[in-house]
Design a protein around this motif. Structure first.
Motif, short mmCIF file in Angstrom:
data_model
loop_
_atom_site.label_atom_id
_atom_site.label_comp_id
_atom_site.label_asym_id
_atom_site.label_seq_id
_atom_site.Cartn_x
_atom_site.Cartn_y
_atom_site.Cartn_z
N LEU A 45 8.92 -5.22 -6.96
CA LEU A 45 10.12 -4.41 -6.98
C LEU A 45 10.73 -4.33 -5.59
O LEU A 45 11.97 -4.40 -5.42
CB LEU A 45 9.80 -3.01 -7.50
CG LEU A 45 10.94 -1.99 -7.49
CD1 LEU A 45 12.12 -2.50 -8.31
CD2 LEU A 45 10.45 -0.64 -8.00
N ARG A 46 9.91 -4.21 -4.59
CA ARG A 46 10.42 -4.07 -3.23
C ARG A 46 11.07 -5.36 -2.74
O ARG A 46 12.04 -5.32 -1.97
CB ARG A 46 9.31 -3.60 -2.29
CG ARG A 46 8.72 -2.26 -2.72
CD ARG A 46 7.97 -1.56 -1.62
NE ARG A 46 8.88 -1.01 -0.63
CZ ARG A 46 8.47 -0.37 0.46
NH1 ARG A 46 7.19 -0.19 0.69
NH2 ARG A 46 9.35 0.10 1.32
N ARG A 83 0.81 -1.21 0.00
CA ARG A 83 0.00 0.00 0.00
C ARG A 83 0.85 1.27 0.00
O ARG A 83 0.32 2.38 0.10
CB ARG A 83 -0.94 0.00 1.21
CG ARG A 83 -2.05 -1.05 1.08
CD ARG A 83 -3.00 -1.03 2.25
NE ARG A 83 -4.14 -1.90 2.01
CZ ARG A 83 -5.07 -2.19 2.93
NH1 ARG A 83 -4.99 -1.67 4.14
NH2 ARG A 83 -6.08 -2.99 2.63
N GLY A 84 2.14 1.12 -0.10
CA GLY A 84 3.02 2.29 -0.16
C GLY A 84 2.78 3.09 -1.44
O GLY A 84 2.42 2.54 -2.48
N THR A 85 3.00 4.39 -1.36
CA THR A 85 2.77 5.29 -2.49
C THR A 85 3.68 4.96 -3.66
O THR A 85 3.26 5.04 -4.82
CB THR A 85 2.98 6.75 -2.05
OG1 THR A 85 2.08 7.03 -0.96
CG2 THR A 85 2.70 7.72 -3.19
N GLN A 86 4.91 4.58 -3.37
CA GLN A 86 5.91 4.37 -4.42
C GLN A 86 6.32 2.90 -4.48
O GLN A 86 6.32 2.19 -3.48
CB GLN A 86 7.13 5.26 -4.17
CG GLN A 86 6.77 6.74 -4.14
CD GLN A 86 7.97 7.66 -3.95
OE1 GLN A 86 7.91 8.81 -4.31
NE2 GLN A 86 9.05 7.16 -3.38
N VAL A 112 7.35 11.74 0.23
CA VAL A 112 6.04 11.24 0.61
C VAL A 112 5.79 11.44 2.09
O VAL A 112 4.68 11.76 2.52
CB VAL A 112 5.91 9.74 0.24
CG1 VAL A 112 4.58 9.17 0.72
CG2 VAL A 112 6.05 9.56 -1.27
N SER A 113 6.81 11.26 2.90
CA SER A 113 6.69 11.40 4.35
C SER A 113 8.06 11.70 4.91
O SER A 113 9.04 11.83 4.17
CB SER A 113 6.14 10.11 4.97
OG SER A 113 7.10 9.07 4.87
N GLU A 114 8.16 11.81 6.24
CA GLU A 114 9.46 12.06 6.85
C GLU A 114 10.39 10.86 6.69
O GLU A 114 11.61 10.98 6.87
CB GLU A 114 9.31 12.41 8.35
CG GLU A 114 8.90 11.25 9.24
CD GLU A 114 7.39 11.12 9.39
OE1 GLU A 114 6.97 10.63 10.45
OE2 GLU A 114 6.64 11.48 8.46
#
Length: 247
Positions: free
Chosen positions: A71-72, A63-66, A203-205
């Motif tokens: 791939l992960r 569910r990650g944006t990228q 996307v985030s910190e």
């Protein structure tokens, strides 16, 4: 198959890198890259010292944006090679829904029996991300289940000797600081292996091209307290026994 023989139990995880084996240290990561960010220097240092070190992702970060799950997984394998891990796996739980359920706890407990870690490293319970503090709660139940002889689990019972909590996105009060100054190059390379997360847009910190700069600043802070250049910080579940002659 010969008559009377039974199939070995199906592992509750996917192996991403290496071979499942008894481990000295196992780091639980809610998502791909969490282990590198929170405890990567320590894991690399242990692997270089010849210890059996592994990482188990609980989800594929789907569910990650990228990036994509496939791939992960490839990025995790590359990072594992850089770190010198003995094994890396993925439990395949749902990203965004990591919590202490009986089904998830049984799966994780079976994984603990399969790789038999002496030290377990898990996210801190005060982390802001629900999957991170959910992983902490889930790990507590799984550690308990894994040691019960009468638990409905495959494999022989296993007792984790020590649980340490690593820093995510919250301040912690560490009981243990580990000097990671000599493995900075490998730590940075392992994080950069997760290219889908740490290039491109912010996307985030955490999911940002600035991740190494930000995390190294924390390592520098903890290092200052320990009188070394860079250190990683951990809290211990339970009291630490220290040899006074080593102080």
């Amino acid at each position: 198959m010969l008559s009377g023989m039974t199939r070995p139990p199906t592992p509750p995880f996917q192996t991403v890198y290496g071979t499942p084996q008894p481990l000295d240290w196992l780091c639980l990561a809610p998502h791909p890259d969490d282990a590198e960010i929170g405890a990567g220097g320590t894991l690399i240092q242990l692997a270089q010292a010849g210890r059996g070190v592994g990482v188990l992702e609980l989800s594929r970060g789907e569910r990650g944006t990228q990036g994509t799950p496939d791939l992960r997984v490839q990025e995790c394998a590359r990072a594992a090679h850089i770190m010198g891990l003995s094994w890396r796996g993925n439990l395949g739980l749902r990203d965004g829904e990591l919590t202490d359920t009986p089904e998830a706890a049984h799966a994780l407990a079976a994984a603990l029996r399969a790789v038999r870690p002496r030290v377990l490293v898990v996210p801190h319970h005060q982390d802001r991300h629900p999957d991170h503090f959910g992983t902490y709660q889930l790990a507590r139940r799984a550690v308990h289940l894994a040691q019960l002889r009468k638990a409905d689990l495959d494999g022989e019972p296993w007792r984790v000797s020590r649980t340490l909590l690593y820093q995510g996105n919250a301040d912690i009060q560490p009981d243990l600081l580990i000097d990671v100054g000599e493995v900075q190059d490998q730590w940075e390379a392992a994080i950069r292996a997760h290219e889908s997360q740490f290039t491109g847009q912010v996307v985030s910190e955490t999911v940002t091209p600035e991740i190494i700069e930000r995390r190294r600043a924390r390592q520098s802070y903890w290092g200052t307290l320990a009188r070394v250049r860079y250190a990683e910080a951990f809290e211990a579940e339970g009291a630490l026994l220290v040899d006074p002659l080593a102080l």
